[in-house]
Design an enzyme around this catalytic site. Structure first.
Site, PDB file in Angstrom:
ATOM      1  N   HIS A  48      44.711  45.892  30.782  1.00  0.00           N
ATOM      2  CA  HIS A  48      44.020  44.835  31.499  1.00  0.00           C
ATOM      3  C   HIS A  48      42.819  44.305  30.708  1.00  0.00           C
ATOM      4  O   HIS A  48      42.582  43.104  30.655  1.00  0.00           O
ATOM      5  CB  HIS A  48      43.565  45.392  32.850  1.00  0.00           C
ATOM      6  CG  HIS A  48      43.085  44.360  33.799  1.00  0.00           C
ATOM      7  ND1 HIS A  48      43.935  43.694  34.655  1.00  0.00           N
ATOM      8  CD2 HIS A  48      41.851  43.873  34.040  1.00  0.00           C
ATOM      9  CE1 HIS A  48      43.238  42.843  35.380  1.00  0.00           C
ATOM     10  NE2 HIS A  48      41.975  42.928  35.031  1.00  0.00           N
ATOM     11  N   TYR A  51      44.132  43.840  26.266  1.00  0.00           N
ATOM     12  CA  TYR A  51      45.251  42.986  25.860  1.00  0.00           C
ATOM     13  C   TYR A  51      45.996  43.596  24.676  1.00  0.00           C
ATOM     14  O   TYR A  51      46.422  42.901  23.773  1.00  0.00           O
ATOM     15  CB  TYR A  51      44.762  41.573  25.506  1.00  0.00           C
ATOM     16  CG  TYR A  51      44.194  40.816  26.684  1.00  0.00           C
ATOM     17  CD1 TYR A  51      45.005  40.010  27.455  1.00  0.00           C
ATOM     18  CD2 TYR A  51      42.853  40.931  27.034  1.00  0.00           C
ATOM     19  CE1 TYR A  51      44.496  39.327  28.560  1.00  0.00           C
ATOM     20  CE2 TYR A  51      42.336  40.254  28.132  1.00  0.00           C
ATOM     21  CZ  TYR A  51      43.163  39.459  28.883  1.00  0.00           C
ATOM     22  OH  TYR A  51      42.656  38.795  29.960  1.00  0.00           O
ATOM     23  N   SER A  93      45.150  36.896  37.537  1.00  0.00           N
ATOM     24  CA  SER A  93      46.046  37.557  38.492  1.00  0.00           C
ATOM     25  C   SER A  93      45.324  38.614  39.300  1.00  0.00           C
ATOM     26  O   SER A  93      44.350  39.211  38.839  1.00  0.00           O
ATOM     27  CB  SER A  93      47.186  38.219  37.721  1.00  0.00           C
ATOM     28  OG  SER A  93      46.670  39.208  36.863  1.00  0.00           O
ATOM     29  N   HIS A  94      45.795  38.834  40.510  1.00  0.00           N
ATOM     30  CA  HIS A  94      45.392  40.002  41.290  1.00  0.00           C
ATOM     31  C   HIS A  94      46.643  40.550  41.961  1.00  0.00           C
ATOM     32  O   HIS A  94      46.709  40.680  43.183  1.00  0.00           O
ATOM     33  CB  HIS A  94      44.289  39.648  42.296  1.00  0.00           C
ATOM     34  CG  HIS A  94      43.123  40.569  42.195  1.00  0.00           C
ATOM     35  ND1 HIS A  94      42.327  40.911  43.248  1.00  0.00           N
ATOM     36  CD2 HIS A  94      42.626  41.251  41.145  1.00  0.00           C
ATOM     37  CE1 HIS A  94      41.382  41.747  42.843  1.00  0.00           C
ATOM     38  NE2 HIS A  94      41.543  41.975  41.576  1.00  0.00           N
ATOM     39  N   GLN A 313      32.499  44.337  44.355  1.00  0.00           N
ATOM     40  CA  GLN A 313      32.565  42.895  44.098  1.00  0.00           C
ATOM     41  C   GLN A 313      31.187  42.248  44.142  1.00  0.00           C
ATOM     42  O   GLN A 313      30.201  42.861  44.531  1.00  0.00           O
ATOM     43  CB  GLN A 313      33.467  42.258  45.146  1.00  0.00           C
ATOM     44  CG  GLN A 313      34.886  42.781  45.119  1.00  0.00           C
ATOM     45  CD  GLN A 313      35.620  42.311  43.886  1.00  0.00           C
ATOM     46  OE1 GLN A 313      35.921  41.137  43.748  1.00  0.00           O
ATOM     47  NE2 GLN A 313      35.901  43.218  42.976  1.00  0.00           N
ATOM     48  N   GLY A 528      42.821  32.312  29.904  1.00  0.00           N
ATOM     49  CA  GLY A 528      44.023  32.905  30.480  1.00  0.00           C
ATOM     50  C   GLY A 528      43.856  34.375  30.767  1.00  0.00           C
ATOM     51  O   GLY A 528      42.774  34.953  30.620  1.00  0.00           O
TER      52      GLY A 528
END
Lengths: 734, 217
Positions: A48, A51, A93-94, A313, A528
């Site tokens: 994650h 990469y 993404s999630h 968060q 991205g």
């Protein structure tokens, strides 16, 4: 309480590191790492964050153009949109969290991508979501849709950023692994962009936002592994969002950004305090020392390991000018957010973490970044799909059309959109479904931004290279169909386990196709995210991989937003078909929904034709000739016509195809690079197209409220809408 | 909301911080939409107790004009400046869509640009817009002409049990109400989001034009 743990290779493997990677940790450290240090390595070297499987291939994508201000490598991509403004955007993404806990997974996906954008100094002005769900027949799908849609709405609506578009597909391959890709577009002055590279030894490192709790620990590692039957037991790794705090954080950060206090700023996303501090110091070539006693904490007795890996968060990390910390503190106090100086920059080149008087971590930053694993994983090139042969139409055109417009991938998404506030802020010019791309206005200017997300996973499964190119081309086409000039792309590459050569082969081919399309269309990738291991292990030991899904988020600009067109059929117009029709039926929705087959090759993508046809359409929109425009995609010409009719309630009469192509291939084939355009004088547009080398023919004349097929069969706009709008309410029970 | 007010008056409204206690000199107070305090306790409940609300209540008592839209309407009911309450939407989901409003009260500061029975389109966007009140209150609102707007279909037909024309399930299809002196109006839909042809129409403009004329008068 915390049991003492022994750091060894087996713990490292539990944390997701391979034996070889753990060996590398030992050689960098020259000793056995502490638990906190091992945690730092494991998240920074997770797929994650690092990469490691994709980096080699991402480097092949075009990323530059004169209008690109910042490409990949920052929190989000930045492009120049004129008049001193920049658009800042990214998609992320999630996926894994959204299966485990759909509401919070999707909600925090929205929160995370918002932070990536406002971190750079932009006010978020639009959200979009690209969603892939499992089969509608699977009972789990309903639960996932319900939670994901509520989560996206619950977060986005509360934050006050309009959700203006996106896409939804269904396929059994997503049964155990739905995809939630969230995109945010923000707006900034182009000379007021904020970056993450720390600078200035001794400068304070400041923590703002929510307090740190134990939620989301090792989330980045979780999302870097495939799912097994225990997936739902991973719920404690999912974070919980607080959109109101996010709203306060946006306002406080933007207020602070109007001063000269900030040297560097980075949101705490995946891997939380670890990745933000390591990346800021690493990019700036400095060291960083953190005192965790100063970190605002939600619960007592948190360990250094927990604080460094928490993914709580709504938190940001900043490096401030030392003489401006009081200014900053006052702003955050006004917004009732925590503000704490938790460390400072050093000249050691190390990240040093202290807690309760103990040294918890001391890691050299250069090797942590430079010796991060990069893999050139074995990749088996995908087999070319067998051509489609011998299909015939079992149903009449009208019965086929009604079935298609009500099918899961083509049915109205109004049930979903109506749960998202699409107009808050008062700048939404085209709401979801009104045009091929959403359009939002830049306040106090005439600039309009066109935004879309696109990908056709069934094409990517059959032929990843063509599918990758098609996703880019369709996004470009959707922007073009509003009159916008396409500027740049953010990509969200969702694939299965890259350690399997056939999956890696899909990835490599899709990226190659995307790269070719981006180059040909002058449409660079500026940001991205890669999401791998989207794969579910079944109880019998087999695995189910998702369809390769390189979702493309794209942004275009209209210098004069008043010139934008929608897709609703206009009265008393000729409907002109632009682009060549050969009748490509391979991998079409028609083939799947009417004949129950997923077979053949996807329609070929001719990038020269895309550019030529699209540039022609755009110029005819901007000079006012074309008054409505719709690209032809899933379902082919007849579905596109029906969508135009449903959007405005104005009907049209279709002419017979005289091309010698079988009717089902002509009307439902998914040949690329095509548009339908409403114009007052179709003959004049066709003549102009011919001169530009663009195939064009009149296929219908608008009027009335009915769609009249060449056979004379009449379907009213109302009947089409009834068929179109039934699917989601039926599936979801209201 | 600020954009709509600026469009009509030519000047930007003054923003008031929730910790302030003085409104200063003003002709009109607008409570806009937007999840005050996250709507965490109950929509509008915490905002009703924010420091500035004392000054707003005093402004109301002096006969000041107040418009509350969406969360602003919820705040007005929570403070007691308007009667009734807003429940979860009948289908228990957030709704963001266009609706049609039928003008019920003529010659009020908020509606005098329309005639009774006029129908206009406006967006709505809320999770808790299902208006309710006890029977005595309802009778008073209906009897004294204090229902400002009702949800309706495009032709003006009102049908409270129809989920399409009355999307959130409000009792008597009530979309907006007035205070006894008709100087306070609360409504769930967002007329301020339809004041520009570029955004799809100007159907909401008469409310703001009329309101400005009324307070300047």
């Amino acid at each position: 309480m915390n049991k003492p743990v022994t750091v060894d290779e087996s713990l490292a493997r539990e944390f997701g590191l391979t034996s070889e990677e753990y060996g590398r940790v030992l050689s960098i450290m020259g000793r056995t790492p502490s638990l906190t240090e091992l945690g730092v390595f494991s998240v920074m070297w997770s797929e994650h964050c690092s990469y490691k499987s994709s980096r080699k291939w991402l480097r092949t994508l075009p990323t530059k153009a004169p209008w690109v201000i910042h490409g990949p490598g920052e929190n989000a991509g930045v492009v120049d949109i004129g008049q001193g403004y920049a658009a800042i955007f990214k998609m992320e993404s999630h996926n894994h969290p959204s299966f485990i806990e759909p509401y919070q997974g999707a909600a925090t996906g929205v929160g995370g991508i918002l932070r990536d954008v406002f971190t750079m100094g932009a006010r978020p002005i639009a959200n979009l979501n690209a969603l892939r769900f499992g089969s509608p027949e699977n009972p789990v799908t309903r639960r996932v849709i319900d939670g994901v849609v509520r989560g996206i709405g619950g977060y986005g609506n509360c934050v006050g950023v309009p959700t203006v578009g996106g896409e939804i597909n269904f396929h059994p391959a997503y049964d155990g692994n739905p995809l939630v890709n969230a995109m945010t577009v923000g707006l900034a002055r182009k000379d007021r962009i904020f970056l993450s590279a720390a600078a200035g030894v001794g400068n304070p490192v400041v923590y703002v936002g929510s307090r740190t709790g134990r939620d989301g620990i090792h989330g980045a590692t979780m999302s870097s592994a495939e799912f097994d039957e225990d997936a739902l037991s991973k719920r404690p790794t999912v974070q919980v969002g607080d959109p109101f705090i996010e709203k306060l954080l946006i306002e406080a950060c933007l207020e602070l950004m109007a001063t000269d206090a900030i040297i560097a700023i980075q949101d705490m996303g995946a891997a939380g305090l670890t990745s933000s501090s390591v990346e800021m110091a690493g990019k700036g070539g400095v060291g960083i020392e953190l005192d965790l006693d100063a970190v605002p904490q939600r619960e007592p007795n948190m360990t250094a390991y927990e604080m460094m890996l928490s993914e709580s968060q709504e938190r940001m990390l900043m490096v401030l000018r030392p003489d401006r910390t009081d200014v900053a503190r006052k702003i955050f106090e006004k917004w009732e957010l925590d503000f704490a100086i938790i460390g400072h920059l050093t000249d050691t080149g190390h990240i040093v973490v202290k807690h309760k008087g103990q040294l918890e971590a001391d890691i050299p930053l250069d090797p942590l970044a430079e010796q991060a694993p990069i893999y050139d994983r074995p990749a088996t090139p995908p087999k070319a799909p067998a051509p489609l042969e011998g299909v015939h139409a079992p149903l009449s055109l009208d019965a086929t059309l009604l079935k298609l417009v009500g099918s899961p991938d083509l049915a109205s998404r109004a049930w979903v959109w109506n749960q998202y506030d699409s107009t808050v802020g008062g700048q939404t010019v085209r709401r979801p479904g009104a045009a091929d791309a959403a359009i939002v206005k830049v306040e106090d200017t005439d600039i309009g931004l066109a935004i879309t997300t696109d990908c056709t996973p069934r094409y990517c499964q059959a032929d990843p290279k063509t599918g990758g190119a098609q996703a880019v081309a369709e996004a470009w086409r959707n922007l073009t169909a509003t009159g916008a000039r396409p500027l740049a792309v953010t990509d969200n590459l969702n694939f299965a386990n890259p350690e399997k050569p056939e999956i890696m082969g899909q990835f490599v081919a899709a990226v190659e196709g995307m790269g070719k399309a981006c180059s040909a269309l002058d449409f660079p990738v500026v940001s991205g995210n890669v999401s791998l291991y989207n794969e579910t292990r079944n109880p019998d030991g087999s695995t189910t991989a998702i369809l390769p899904t390189p979702a493309i988020g794209a942004l275009g600009v209209l210098d004069d937003v008043n010139k934008a067109v929608g897709l609703g059929m206009q009265p008393e117009s000729d409907v002109v078909l632009i682009g060549e029709t050969k009748g490509e039926l391979g991998q079409t929705i028609w083939l799947r929904e009417i004949l129950g087959q997923e077979a053949g090759a996807p329609p070929p993508v001719d990038l020269a034709a895309e550019k030529c046809n699209g540039d022609f359409v755009r110029s005819a929109i901007l000079d006012g000739t074309i008054t409505a425009c719709h690209d032809i995609a899933d379902g082919g010409i007849m579905v596109a016509v029906a969508e135009m009719v449903m959007a405005s309630g104005i009907g049209c009469e279709l002419e017979s195809p005289t091309s010698g192509i079988r009717p089902e291939a002509f009307w439902f084939g998914e040949d690329q690079a095509r548009y339908l355009a409403c114009v007052a004088d179709g003959k004049a547009l066709c003549a102009r197209a011919q001169a530009a080398g663009v195939p064009a023919r009149i296929i219908a004349r608008s009027g009335g409220n009915d769609l009249i097929l060449p056979s004379g069969v009449t379907i009213s706009a109302a009947r089409l809408k009834t068929a179109h709008e039934a699917f989601f309410p039926m599936l979801m029970g209201n | 909301m600020a954009i709509a007010l600026k469009r009509v008056t030519g000047q930007a409204p003054r923003m008031i911080w929730h910790h302030e206690t003085d409104l200063g000199d003003t002709d009109l107070v607008v409570l806009p939409g937007g999840f005050s305090y996250g709507d965490y306790l109950r929509c509008g409940a915490m905002a009703a107790h924010s420091p500035i609300m004392g000054a707003i209540k005093a402004f109301a008592q002096k006969g000041g004009h107040i418009l509350g839209v969406c969360n602003g309407f919820q705040i007005l009911t929570e403070t007691g400046l308007l009667p009734g309450a807003l429940l979860r939407n009948a289908n228990l989901r957030f709704l963001s869509q266009d609706c049609y409003l039928k003008v019920e009260a003529e010659n009020t500061p908020f509606t005098h640009k329309w005639k009774k029975g006029d129908v206009f389109r406006t967006p709505l966007a809320h999770g808790d817009g299902n208006y309710t009140a006890d029977i005595a209150t309802l009778e008073r609102l209906e009897g004294e002409g204090l229902v400002a707007f009702r949800y309706a279909d495009a032709k003006g037909n009102v049908q409270a049990d129809d989920a399409i024309s009355n999307p959130n399930g409000s009792i008597n299809s009530i979309a907006g109400i007035l205070s006894e002196n008709k100087r306070i109006c609360g409504m769930m839909p967002h007329p301020e989001d339809l004041v520009d042809p570029l955004m799809g129409g100007e159907d909401g403009l008469p409310l703001f034009q009329g309101l400005v004329e009324a307070v300047v008068r």
